[in-house]
Design an enzyme around this catalytic site. Structure first.
Site, PDB file in Angstrom:
ATOM      1  N   LEU A 198      39.044  42.774  40.418  1.00 25.08           N
ATOM      2  CA  LEU A 198      40.255  43.592  40.552  1.00 25.08           C
ATOM      3  C   LEU A 198      41.491  42.833  40.085  1.00 25.08           C
ATOM      4  CD1 LEU A 198      39.664  45.338  44.002  1.00 25.08           C
ATOM      5  CD2 LEU A 198      39.149  46.173  41.701  1.00 25.08           C
ATOM      6  N   GLY A 226      43.898  41.988  42.706  1.00 21.96           N
ATOM      7  CA  GLY A 226      44.554  43.164  43.270  1.00 21.96           C
ATOM      8  C   GLY A 226      45.417  43.936  42.304  1.00 21.96           C
ATOM      9  N   TYR A 272      37.812  26.466  50.158  1.00 25.54           N
ATOM     10  CA  TYR A 272      38.419  27.689  50.709  1.00 25.54           C
ATOM     11  C   TYR A 272      38.828  27.472  52.164  1.00 25.54           C
ATOM     12  CZ  TYR A 272      36.429  30.292  46.722  1.00 25.54           C
ATOM     13  OH  TYR A 272      36.096  30.755  45.480  1.00 25.54           O
ATOM     14  N   LEU A 331      44.597  45.556  39.651  1.00 31.07           N
ATOM     15  CA  LEU A 331      43.978  46.812  39.219  1.00 31.07           C
ATOM     16  C   LEU A 331      43.912  47.858  40.330  1.00 31.07           C
ATOM     17  CD1 LEU A 331      41.215  45.237  36.983  1.00 31.07           C
ATOM     18  CD2 LEU A 331      43.009  46.813  36.206  1.00 31.07           C
ATOM     19  N   SER A 360      37.262  37.893  40.821  1.00 33.70           N
ATOM     20  CA  SER A 360      38.489  38.665  40.592  1.00 33.70           C
ATOM     21  C   SER A 360      38.249  39.903  39.733  1.00 33.70           C
ATOM     22  CB  SER A 360      39.583  37.792  39.969  1.00 33.70           C
ATOM     23  OG  SER A 360      40.022  36.817  40.877  1.00 33.70           O
ATOM     24  N   GLY A 374      46.596  48.811  41.764  1.00 32.33           N
ATOM     25  CA  GLY A 374      47.871  49.509  41.621  1.00 32.33           C
ATOM     26  C   GLY A 374      48.887  49.148  42.684  1.00 32.33           C
TER      27      GLY A 374
END
Length: 346
Positions: A237, A240, A53, A242, A235, A244
């Protein structure tokens, strides 16, 4: 913030884990420090990173920068014992140690380098970022071909890694070892060798899991429960989706999609109708969609700790708030119906 026992490790961790992979690209050092401050204040004491990372994109020149940012936070704030820290050794790939598989020797070298960057004497959970052999993660399931293994060579490599893990535990440099992006066969083989040879057991698995990615729900769920191997769900979400913020196929400036337009294969013709359906569930029940998605992972019948990531403090505050959300049976029924309609949108 609730705390949990992490499988069979004896470690006590928060029910949410702080993800760090954007620190050093999308986030500056000071922003990373601010996220750690907020997380710790809220009781999120379980943090996850990796030697490769930051991401978006992964580059040789930035690899290790996220660990360095965590290290400068420890140096400035102190209190290493307030945090349960997880990191990972990268597997075979083009960026770190190109073409080299993970061995006991490469793992030891990686541990020593991570300890230096993190400015700590020990790592609580040390994970193999992905297997040496072929696997079906990262959207590879659509073309997956089970590998033809040299079983003796695979066993020797796994034994070498577990033996090195035992030495590192004895030396006090790591406390537990875990898997990431692993398969059920792989996990079962690691556990069998550990039990047979009296070596450290793989304690956890960090695989992708969200409302849009439910591969863990069958065979993996069985192994997770029976072997008490918690899922560290990355992850939750769906990078990202989810939230919206990409609805209507938009690409907000500064978002992950501005750096990775197809979100590593997650943007498909099917994904936006599925996202719209889950946003509808949240709206009908008066829930924040991010909090609903994260809270969902904590309802699973197998032990699950979602890894929450953010690029802003506002996003992080919302995500941490998922710890206080309990989903009703009506919400869970709506989610189940939506899953049947959109079982594998990417």
């Amino acid at each position: 913030m609730k705390t949990l026992t992490l499988g069979k490790t004896g470690l006590t961790v928060s029910e949410l884990c702080l993800g760090t992979m954007t620190w050093g690209t999308q986030n500056t050092e000071s922003e990373g420090h601010a996220q750690m401050d907020m997380a710790l204040e809220a009781g999120v004491t379980f943090w996850d990173t990796a030697e490769m990372y930051p991401v978006n994109p992964v580059r040789a020149e930035t690899a290790g920068r996220t660990e360095e940012i965590i290290g400068t936070w420890f140096a400035a704030r102190g209190g290493r014992d307030r945090v349960v820290l997880a990191t990972k050794v990268a597997g075979k790939g083009p960026i770190l140690r190109p073409g080299e598989v993970t061995t006991g020797a490469t793992m030891r070298t990686a541990v020593e380098a991570s300890l230096k960057r993190l400015q700590t004497d020990y790592i609580d959970l040390y994970q193999l970022h992905w297997p040496n052999r072929a696997h079906y993660h990262f959207r590879q399931m659509w073309r997956y071909q089970p590998p033809k293994l040299d079983r003796a060579a695979e066993t020797a490599n796994m034994t070498d890694i577990l033996s090195t893990a035992q030495a590192l535990v004895t030396e006090g440099k790591i406390r537990a070892i875990g898997l990431s992006n692993e398969t059920v066969w792989g996990a079962a083989r690691w556990l069998h060798l550990a039990d047979t040879l009296g070596l450290p057991r793989m304690a956890t698995v960090q695989n992708e899991y969200s409302l849009l990615c439910r591969q863990f729900d069958t065979d993996w769920a069985e192994l997770s429960v029976i072997e008490d191997m918690p899922l560290l769900a990355f992850s939750p979400l769906a990078t990202g989706l989810l939230s919206g913020k990409y609805a209507g196929d938009v690409i907000p400036e500064g978002s992950r999609r501005s750096l990775n337009p197809d979100l590593s294969g997650r943007v498909t013709a099917q994904v936006f109708p599925a996202v719209a359906a889950y946003l509808g569930v949240a709206a009908r029940h008066g829930l924040d969609p991010c909090q609903m998605a994260i809270a969902f992972t904590r309802t699973r019948p197998f032990p699950t700790i979602p890894i929450i990531g953010a690029t802003t403090l506002e996003q992080l505050r919302t995500n941490i708030g998922a710890a206080g959300v309990t989903l009703s049976s009506e919400v869970l029924e709506d989610i189940a119906e939506t899953h049947r309609a959109y079982p594998a949108p990417y």
